[in-house]
Design a protein around this motif. Sequence first.
Motif, PDB file in Angstrom:
ATOM      1  N   LEU A   3       0.845  -1.174   0.000  1.00 55.77           N
ATOM      2  CA  LEU A   3       0.000   0.000   0.000  1.00 55.77           C
ATOM      3  C   LEU A   3       0.891   1.238   0.000  1.00 55.77           C
ATOM      4  O   LEU A   3       1.754   1.384   0.868  1.00 55.77           O
ATOM      5  CB  LEU A   3      -0.906  -0.007   1.236  1.00 55.77           C
ATOM      6  N   VAL A   4       0.715   2.125  -0.965  1.00 59.28           N
ATOM      7  CA  VAL A   4       1.518   3.337  -1.061  1.00 59.28           C
ATOM      8  C   VAL A   4       0.921   4.442  -0.199  1.00 59.28           C
ATOM      9  O   VAL A   4       1.625   5.138   0.512  1.00 59.28           O
ATOM     10  CB  VAL A   4       1.641   3.802  -2.531  1.00 59.28           C
ATOM     11  N   LEU A   9     -11.381  11.516   2.099  1.00 63.45           N
ATOM     12  CA  LEU A   9     -11.702  12.768   1.437  1.00 63.45           C
ATOM     13  C   LEU A   9     -13.180  13.017   1.678  1.00 63.45           C
ATOM     14  O   LEU A   9     -14.028  12.258   1.207  1.00 63.45           O
ATOM     15  CB  LEU A   9     -11.419  12.688  -0.066  1.00 63.45           C
ATOM     16  N   GLY A  10     -13.496  14.048   2.445  1.00 62.03           N
ATOM     17  CA  GLY A  10     -14.907  14.315   2.676  1.00 62.03           C
ATOM     18  C   GLY A  10     -15.158  15.292   3.785  1.00 62.03           C
ATOM     19  O   GLY A  10     -14.238  15.805   4.406  1.00 62.03           O
ATOM     20  N   ASN A  27      -0.158  10.688 -10.882  1.00 63.57           N
ATOM     21  CA  ASN A  27      -1.155  11.469 -10.137  1.00 63.57           C
ATOM     22  C   ASN A  27      -2.511  10.789 -10.265  1.00 63.57           C
ATOM     23  O   ASN A  27      -2.884  10.351 -11.359  1.00 63.57           O
ATOM     24  CB  ASN A  27      -1.246  12.894 -10.686  1.00 63.57           C
ATOM     25  N   ALA A  28      -3.247  10.698  -9.174  1.00 62.37           N
ATOM     26  CA  ALA A  28      -4.576  10.081  -9.176  1.00 62.37           C
ATOM     27  C   ALA A  28      -5.640  11.170  -9.146  1.00 62.37           C
ATOM     28  O   ALA A  28      -5.533  12.138  -8.392  1.00 62.37           O
ATOM     29  CB  ALA A  28      -4.741   9.170  -7.967  1.00 62.37           C
ATOM     30  N   SER A  70       2.458  10.342  -3.909  1.00 65.77           N
ATOM     31  CA  SER A  70       2.662  10.009  -2.496  1.00 65.77           C
ATOM     32  C   SER A  70       1.411  10.264  -1.651  1.00 65.77           C
ATOM     33  O   SER A  70       1.431  10.057  -0.442  1.00 65.77           O
ATOM     34  CB  SER A  70       3.852  10.791  -1.931  1.00 65.77           C
ATOM     35  N   GLY A  71       0.321  10.727  -2.270  1.00 66.97           N
ATOM     36  CA  GLY A  71      -0.940  10.886  -1.561  1.00 66.97           C
ATOM     37  C   GLY A  71      -1.268  12.281  -1.078  1.00 66.97           C
ATOM     38  O   GLY A  71      -2.259  12.464  -0.391  1.00 66.97           O
ATOM     39  N   SER A  72      -0.467  13.282  -1.445  1.00 63.86           N
ATOM     40  CA  SER A  72      -0.779  14.662  -1.070  1.00 63.86           C
ATOM     41  C   SER A  72      -1.779  15.247  -2.066  1.00 63.86           C
ATOM     42  O   SER A  72      -1.663  15.024  -3.272  1.00 63.86           O
ATOM     43  CB  SER A  72       0.485  15.526  -1.066  1.00 63.86           C
TER      44      SER A  72
END
Length: 168
Positions: A3-4, A9-10, A27-28, A70-72
Amino acid sequence: AALVYSTFLGGKMFERAWGIAVDAQGNAYITGQTGSDNFPTTAGAYQPIFGNILERPELGDAFVAKYNPSGSVLYSTYLGGPGGENSGAIAIDQARNAYVTGNNYEGGFPLKDPLQTDGHVGSFEGFVSKLSPDGSSLLYSTYLGGYGNEHGLGIAVDLLGAVYVAGF
């Protein structure tokens, strides 16, 4: 495989993430629907304030968010008008513009250089919108539909920038 990153989000109401895409840089991009008037938006976001003013949060607003590898969070924005919106799918082009499709209820959806300016012949009208790579502006946004109810459920963009939408 490891898991990276994992994140929430909410806001205080509900969020439904219906679409995800990843660009060549990792990027996601996430899109969906939120009923939260405190959904976390970023500085410089196209629409930092909840647009649903009909006092019907169950209708919500569409949202678009972009995370780095990285999830930022790189950007997070509402996308909606005074009625309700739901974004069902997202696609990314080579320049990292985000294309989203979904539906709008009760009109007032934000338009920019629209192909179709008239919405709501039916109860729900489809839409297609293109956001800039930093999420600060709409490059175009249009209704997409006819005399019934429409909803964009799938979207793709080819190497030449042509957009393909599927739905009902």
